[in-house]
Design a protein around this motif. Structure first.
Motif, PDB file in Angstrom:
ATOM      1  N   VAL A 404      12.973  -2.001  15.443  1.00 57.35           N
ATOM      2  CA  VAL A 404      11.535  -2.061  15.164  1.00 57.35           C
ATOM      3  C   VAL A 404      11.339  -1.825  13.666  1.00 57.35           C
ATOM      4  O   VAL A 404      11.741  -0.790  13.127  1.00 57.35           O
ATOM      5  N   PHE A 405      10.743  -2.798  12.988  1.00 57.33           N
ATOM      6  CA  PHE A 405      10.541  -2.716  11.544  1.00 57.33           C
ATOM      7  C   PHE A 405       9.087  -2.405  11.208  1.00 57.33           C
ATOM      8  O   PHE A 405       8.170  -2.653  12.002  1.00 57.33           O
ATOM      9  N   LEU A 406       8.899  -1.883  10.005  1.00 56.73           N
ATOM     10  CA  LEU A 406       7.554  -1.667   9.475  1.00 56.73           C
ATOM     11  C   LEU A 406       6.959  -3.029   9.097  1.00 56.73           C
ATOM     12  O   LEU A 406       7.542  -3.751   8.284  1.00 56.73           O
ATOM     13  N   PRO A 407       5.815  -3.402   9.674  1.00 62.40           N
ATOM     14  CA  PRO A 407       5.231  -4.712   9.347  1.00 62.40           C
ATOM     15  C   PRO A 407       4.808  -4.784   7.873  1.00 62.40           C
ATOM     16  O   PRO A 407       4.324  -3.806   7.299  1.00 62.40           O
ATOM     17  N   TYR A 421       0.085 -14.107  -8.534  1.00 59.54           N
ATOM     18  CA  TYR A 421       1.134 -13.097  -8.389  1.00 59.54           C
ATOM     19  C   TYR A 421       1.437 -12.882  -6.916  1.00 59.54           C
ATOM     20  O   TYR A 421       0.679 -13.286  -6.038  1.00 59.54           O
ATOM     21  N   ILE A 422       2.575 -12.243  -6.649  1.00 57.37           N
ATOM     22  CA  ILE A 422       3.023 -11.966  -5.285  1.00 57.37           C
ATOM     23  C   ILE A 422       2.476 -10.611  -4.850  1.00 57.37           C
ATOM     24  O   ILE A 422       2.417  -9.674  -5.651  1.00 57.37           O
ATOM     25  N   SER A 423       2.080 -10.506  -3.569  1.00 59.19           N
ATOM     26  CA  SER A 423       1.584  -9.237  -3.032  1.00 59.19           C
ATOM     27  C   SER A 423       2.284  -8.902  -1.723  1.00 59.19           C
ATOM     28  O   SER A 423       2.567  -9.792  -0.917  1.00 59.19           O
ATOM     29  N   LEU A 424       2.563  -7.610  -1.534  1.00 54.09           N
ATOM     30  CA  LEU A 424       3.099  -7.098  -0.281  1.00 54.09           C
ATOM     31  C   LEU A 424       2.121  -6.046   0.236  1.00 54.09           C
ATOM     32  O   LEU A 424       1.844  -5.057  -0.443  1.00 54.09           O
ATOM     33  N   THR A 425       1.593  -6.273   1.454  1.00 53.35           N
ATOM     34  CA  THR A 425       0.615  -5.360   2.034  1.00 53.35           C
ATOM     35  C   THR A 425       1.188  -4.759   3.308  1.00 53.35           C
ATOM     36  O   THR A 425       1.611  -5.486   4.220  1.00 53.35           O
ATOM     37  N   PHE A 426       1.210  -3.436   3.370  1.00 57.82           N
ATOM     38  CA  PHE A 426       1.814  -2.704   4.479  1.00 57.82           C
ATOM     39  C   PHE A 426       0.725  -2.177   5.416  1.00 57.82           C
ATOM     40  O   PHE A 426      -0.446  -2.093   5.052  1.00 57.82           O
ATOM     41  N   THR A 427       1.124  -1.811   6.628  1.00 60.57           N
ATOM     42  CA  THR A 427       0.168  -1.334   7.624  1.00 60.57           C
ATOM     43  C   THR A 427      -0.056   0.165   7.549  1.00 60.57           C
ATOM     44  O   THR A 427      -0.893   0.698   8.287  1.00 60.57           O
ATOM     45  N   GLU A 428       0.690   0.852   6.704  1.00 63.01           N
ATOM     46  CA  GLU A 428       0.523   2.294   6.515  1.00 63.01           C
ATOM     47  C   GLU A 428       1.032   2.657   5.128  1.00 63.01           C
ATOM     48  O   GLU A 428       1.756   1.876   4.493  1.00 63.01           O
ATOM     49  N   PRO A 429       0.662   3.805   4.597  1.00 65.08           N
ATOM     50  CA  PRO A 429       1.181   4.219   3.286  1.00 65.08           C
ATOM     51  C   PRO A 429       2.698   4.346   3.306  1.00 65.08           C
ATOM     52  O   PRO A 429       3.315   4.561   4.355  1.00 65.08           O
ATOM     53  N   LEU A 430       3.313   4.200   2.141  1.00 65.15           N
ATOM     54  CA  LEU A 430       4.770   4.258   2.032  1.00 65.15           C
ATOM     55  C   LEU A 430       5.239   5.656   1.661  1.00 65.15           C
ATOM     56  O   LEU A 430       4.612   6.360   0.862  1.00 65.15           O
ATOM     57  N   ALA A 431       6.381   6.034   2.256  1.00 60.64           N
ATOM     58  CA  ALA A 431       7.016   7.305   1.907  1.00 60.64           C
ATOM     59  C   ALA A 431       8.043   7.110   0.804  1.00 60.64           C
ATOM     60  O   ALA A 431       8.281   8.012  -0.004  1.00 60.64           O
ATOM     61  N   PHE A 486      11.658  -0.535   1.982  1.00 64.88           N
ATOM     62  CA  PHE A 486      10.466   0.316   2.004  1.00 64.88           C
ATOM     63  C   PHE A 486      10.418   1.097   3.309  1.00 64.88           C
ATOM     64  O   PHE A 486      10.711   0.560   4.385  1.00 64.88           O
ATOM     65  N   GLN A 487      10.014   2.352   3.182  1.00 62.19           N
ATOM     66  CA  GLN A 487       9.881   3.200   4.373  1.00 62.19           C
ATOM     67  C   GLN A 487       8.447   3.712   4.467  1.00 62.19           C
ATOM     68  O   GLN A 487       7.888   4.213   3.494  1.00 62.19           O
ATOM     69  N   GLY A 488       7.835   3.549   5.657  1.00 64.88           N
ATOM     70  CA  GLY A 488       6.498   4.072   5.877  1.00 64.88           C
ATOM     71  C   GLY A 488       6.504   5.554   6.131  1.00 64.88           C
ATOM     72  O   GLY A 488       7.559   6.159   6.379  1.00 64.88           O
ATOM     73  N   ILE A 489       5.343   6.159   6.088  1.00 62.75           N
ATOM     74  CA  ILE A 489       5.275   7.626   6.245  1.00 62.75           C
ATOM     75  C   ILE A 489       5.621   8.061   7.659  1.00 62.75           C
ATOM     76  O   ILE A 489       5.846   9.253   7.899  1.00 62.75           O
ATOM     77  N   TYR A 490       5.688   7.104   8.619  1.00 59.80           N
ATOM     78  CA  TYR A 490       6.040   7.474   9.982  1.00 59.80           C
ATOM     79  C   TYR A 490       7.452   7.046  10.351  1.00 59.80           C
ATOM     80  O   TYR A 490       7.801   6.959  11.535  1.00 59.80           O
ATOM     81  N   GLY A 491       8.291   6.774   9.311  1.00 57.04           N
ATOM     82  CA  GLY A 491       9.726   6.623   9.530  1.00 57.04           C
ATOM     83  C   GLY A 491      10.255   5.215   9.624  1.00 57.04           C
ATOM     84  O   GLY A 491      11.470   5.000   9.493  1.00 57.04           O
ATOM     85  N   LEU A 492       9.419   4.205   9.856  1.00 55.04           N
ATOM     86  CA  LEU A 492       9.910   2.834   9.995  1.00 55.04           C
ATOM     87  C   LEU A 492      10.263   2.237   8.638  1.00 55.04           C
ATOM     88  O   LEU A 492       9.608   2.512   7.630  1.00 55.04           O
TER      89      LEU A 492
END
Length: 631
Positions: A404-407, A421-431, A486-492
Motif C-alpha cells: 500500500v503506497f501513499l497516493p 512546472y511539475i507539481s506533486l500533490t500528496f493526500t497528507e503532509p509529509l514526514a 516520500f513518507q507521509g506522517i502516517y507511515g506510508l
C-alpha cells in the motif's frame, strides 16, 4: 320519418354548439397578437395634484397580468409597509399602506411588468405619477450599476437618493426616491425635485431602504447629483421603402440630466472576527473556520490529550481564516472525543479585538466501526487473500502481498508549456522528503542526461511540491522519482514515478503586448480567457503590460489600479469613504494565432466604464445565448 329527421337534426345542431363551446382557442391561420396593452384611464388621473387617495386603479384596453411585480414595480418614495398590488381583469389596483407624505410626488415605475394576458406582450417603461401637493416634480436621474470588480451589469439593484447630504443618511434614513436596475444594469429615478442629492446603490437584504447590514452590497458616488432638464431636438426618419427616405421630422423633447451616472457596487470585507465553525471530518484531522483573517494562530490547549508537537497546521488558502490540524499521534486520533480550549481574537460589541477562550469537544464525523463490522472486514480480506494465493499457485508463481503506497498526484503533461512546472500533490503532509531520489533528465543526442532543477514546497499548499527548470524549447524530458522517496506522517511511502514529456516550441505560441496609458503608477493587468477567467497577471511597467508564450485562442484584459500595491483587487469601505480599486477592461476580445505578435494601444479612459467590457464576456449575454440555444 319527418319527425325522426327533425329530432336527429336537432341533436346534430346541439352537438355542434357544444363542441364549439368546448374548443376555445385561436382560429387556425389567425394573426398572433404582438400589441402590448394600452392605457385607457385611471383613478386618480395621471399627474393628479393634491391627491389623497391611497388606492390607485389603472385600466387598460385588454385583459392583463403582472410579471414579477415584487421585482419590477418600484414606488417612490419607498414604502416601508409593502403595498398591495393586484391585477384584476383589465385593471391594476394598488393600495398603499404607508401614510401619504404631504407635498410629495409619488411615482410608480412598472418597468415591463404589465403584459397582456394571452401572449404576454409587455408594455415597456410604463409609469404612473401623482402628487399630494400642488406641484409634480418631473425631473429624472439615470445611470448604470456595475460590479466594481468585473464591470458586470448588476440586475435588480436598488438605487436611491437623499437630499440630506450627511454621510449618516445612508446608514440611518430610508431613501427619498428610488429606482431599480434592469438586466443591463440601467436605472431611472423619476419624480425628482430640483436640488442637490447624494446617490447610492443597495442590495437591500432587510428591505428597510438604508444600509444596515455589512453583508449588503452597496455603491456610492463621491460627487453630488444636481438634476436638470433642457429641451432638445431629435430627428425621426420615415421611409418609403428600405432604400428611400420619405420624410425627416424634427421633434422637440425634454432631456433629463444626469443620465450617465456610474455606480460601482461592492461588498465590504467582513472584519468582525469570530469562530464560525469547528469540525472533525475524519479521525486524523479537525478544522476551524473564522469569519475574517487574523494576524496570528489561535492558542490551542488539549484538555484530555497533550497538544505539544501533536499537530501539523495547514492553511489551505494561505490565510489564517481557515485552519486544518493534522494529528500526528495515533494515540490522539484514535480517541473518540477530543476536548480542548481554543483562545483566539474576537470582535466585541465595541468593535475591539479581545482574547476569547472557547471549550470545544470534537467528535469525528466518521462513525467508528463496530466489532461485528470489523470482523466482517477481516473475513472478507482473508477470503480475498486465499483466492489470490490459489491464483498465484495455479499460475506457478509465488504470492507477494501488494504494498500500500501513499497516493500522489503528479502534474507533468505530455506536452509541457515553456513557462510551466511539475507539481506533486500528496493526500497528507509529509514526514520526510529524500531530494536525492528525484531526477530530471533531458534527451540529448539519444542519451538521457541529468539537468539542474529546483525542488521546493508550494508556498500556499502544505501538501504540494513543485519542480522548476529552465526548459529547452522543443526538447524531450523524463521526470523520475525513486520508490519510497516520500513518507507521509502516517507511515506510508510513495511508489516510483516516471513521466515523459516534450516542451513546446516558441513558434507554437503568440504574444500580446499592451501599450497602456492613463493608469496609476501601481497597476497590474489580468489577461482573461473567453470566459472572463484570469489566465496570467503582469504588472504595468513603464506603460507596458507584456504577455509572452500564449497559446492560440481568444483573450481580453482587465487593468486594476493597485492603490496599496498588494497585487490584488481591494474592495471599498463606506465608513472611510474609500471606493473599491478602479477596474478597466480592454474593449474587445483579441483572437491570437500561433507565431503571431499583437501590439495594442490601450487608453483606459477612452470610453465610459459601462461601455468597456466586451459584450461576449458579459454573463447576461452568455446566459441569453445559452437560453436561445436551448430553445
Amino acid at each position: 320519418m319527418k319527425s325522426l329527421f327533425n329530432r336527429l337534426a336537432g341533436v346534430v345542431i346541439v352537438a355542434a354548439v357544444l363542441y364549439s363551446c368546448a374548443s376555445i382557442g385561436r382560429p387556425e391561420g389567425g394573426a398572433i397578437d404582438e400589441t402590448p396593452p394600452r392605457f385607457v384611464g385611471s383613478t386618480p388621473l395621471p399627474g393628479a395634484l393634491n391627491n389623497s387617495r391611497k388606492k390607485i386603479t389603472i385600466e387598460f384596453d385588454e385583459f392583463i397580468k403582472l410579471d414579477k411585480p415584487g421585482e419590477k414595480i418600484v414606488i417612490s418614495p419607498p414604502q416601508v409597509q409593502q403595498p398591495e398590488i393586484k391585477s384584476n381583469g383589465k385593471k391594476i389596483v394598488i393600495t398603499l399602506k404607508d401614510t401619504l407624505k404631504p407635498n410629495t410626488t409619488y411615482s410608480i415605475d412598472f418597468s415591463d411588468a404589465v403584459q397582456d394576458n394571452n401572449e404576454g406582450n409587455p408594455l415597456p417603461d410604463f409609469g404612473f405619477t401623482f402628487s399630494t401637493g400642488s406641484v409634480i416634480d418631473s425631473m429624472a436621474v439615470s445611470g448604470t450599476v456595475l460590479n466594481a470588480f468585473n464591470l458586470e451589469p448588476v440586475k435588480g439593484m436598488l438605487v436611491g437618493m437623499h437630499s440630506n447630504l450627511a454621510d449618516s443618511a445612508f446608514t440611518t434614513l430610508p431613501f427619498e426616491r428610488v429606482g431599480r436596475t434592469d438586466s443591463r444594469g440601467r436605472f431611472t429615478i423619476r419624480g425628482v425635485a430640483p436640488g442637490e442629492y447624494r446617490i447610492y446603490g443597495l442590495q437591500d437584504a432587510d428591505q428597510n431602504f438604508y444600509y444596515s447590514q455589512p453583508t449588503e452590497v452597496i455603491a456610492f458616488e463621491d460627487s453630488l447629483i444636481i438634476p436638470s432638464m433642457d429641451q432638445r431636438m431629435r430627428f425621426d426618419t420615415l421611409w418609403k421603402d428600405s432604400l428611400t427616405i420619405d420624410t425627416i421630422m424634427e421633434k422637440m423633447y425634454t432631456h433629463y440630466s444626469p443620465d450617465d451616472v456610474i455606480l460601482r457596487c461592492f461588498k465590504e470585507l467582513a472584519l468582525s472576527q469570530r469562530l464560525i465553525k469547528s469540525e472533525r471530518p475524519e479521525p486524523r484531522k479537525f478544522s476551524f473556520y473564522f469569519s475574517a483573517p487574523a494576524d496570528s494562530l489561535p492558542l490551542l490547549k488539549g484538555l484530555n490529550f497533550d497538544e505539544t508537537d501533536a499537530f501539523i497546521v495547514e492553511k489551505p488558502t494561505g490565510r489564517i481564516d481557515t485552519l486544518q490540524y493534522w494529528i500526528r499521534d495515533s494515540l490522539i486520533y484514535k480517541m473518540d472525543t477530543l476536548k480542548m480550549s481554543l483562545t483566539y481574537l474576537y470582535t466585541d460589541t465595541l468593535n475591539q479585538l479581545v482574547p476569547r477562550t472557547d471549550t470545544l469537544k470534537l467528535v469525528s464525523k466518521l462513525r467508528p466501526k463496530s466489532e461485528k463490522e470489523l470482523e466482517k472486514e477481516r473475513e472478507k480480506k482473508e477470503k480475498e487473500l486465499e483466492k489470490a494465493k490459489k491464483k498465484a499457485e495455479k499460475e506457478g508463481k509465488e504470492y507477494v502481498e501488494p504494498t500500500v503506497f501513499l497516493p500522489v498526484d503528479v502534474y507533468a503533461p505530455g506536452t509541457m508549456d515553456i513557462y510551466d512546472y511539475i507539481s506533486l500533490t500528496f493526500t497528507e503532509p509529509l514526514a520526510s522528503v529524500a531530494d536525492s531520489t528525484v531526477h530530471l533528465k533531458q534527451k540529448i543526442d539519444s542519451l538521457w542526461r541529468d539537468v539542474p532543477f529546483d525542488f521546493i514546497p508550494d508556498s500556499l499548499n502544505l501538501m504540494r511540491y513543485n519542480v522548476y527548470a529552465d526548459w529547452e524549447p522543443g526538447e524531450s524530458y523524463t521526470f523520475e522519482v525513486d520508490s519510497t522517496a516520500f513518507q507521509g506522517i502516517y507511515g506510508l511511502f510513495t511508489d516510483k514515478v516516471k513521466k515523459e514529456f516534450k516542451v513546446k516550441k516558441p513558434e507554437e505560441y503568440g504574444q500580446i503586448f499592451f501599450d497602456v496609458s492613463g493608469a496609476d503608477s501601481l497597476a497590474f493587468v489580468d489577461l482573461l480567457d473567453a470566459q472572463d477567467k484570469v489566465v496570467r497577471t503582469v504588472p504595468v511597467v513603464n506603460g507596458r503590460a507584456d504577455f509572452y508564450f500564449l497559446n492560440p485562442g481568444k483573450y481580453s484584459a482587465r487593468l486594476i489600479n493597485d492603490r496599496n500595491g498588494n497585487g490584488v483587487w481591494d474592495t471599498g469601505k463606506y465608513e472611510d469613504k474609500r471606493q473599491p480599486e478602479e477596474v478597466y477592461y480592454y474593449y474587445q476580445v483579441l483572437e491570437l494565432k500561433a507565431n503571431f505578435d499583437l501590439t495594442q494601444s490601450w487608453n483606459i479612459h477612452d470610453r465610459p466604464l459601462d461601455q468597456q467590457k466586451p459584450g461576449e464576456l458579459k454573463k447576461q449575454n452568455q446566459m441569453k445565448t445559452r437560453k436561445e440555444k436551448s430553445e
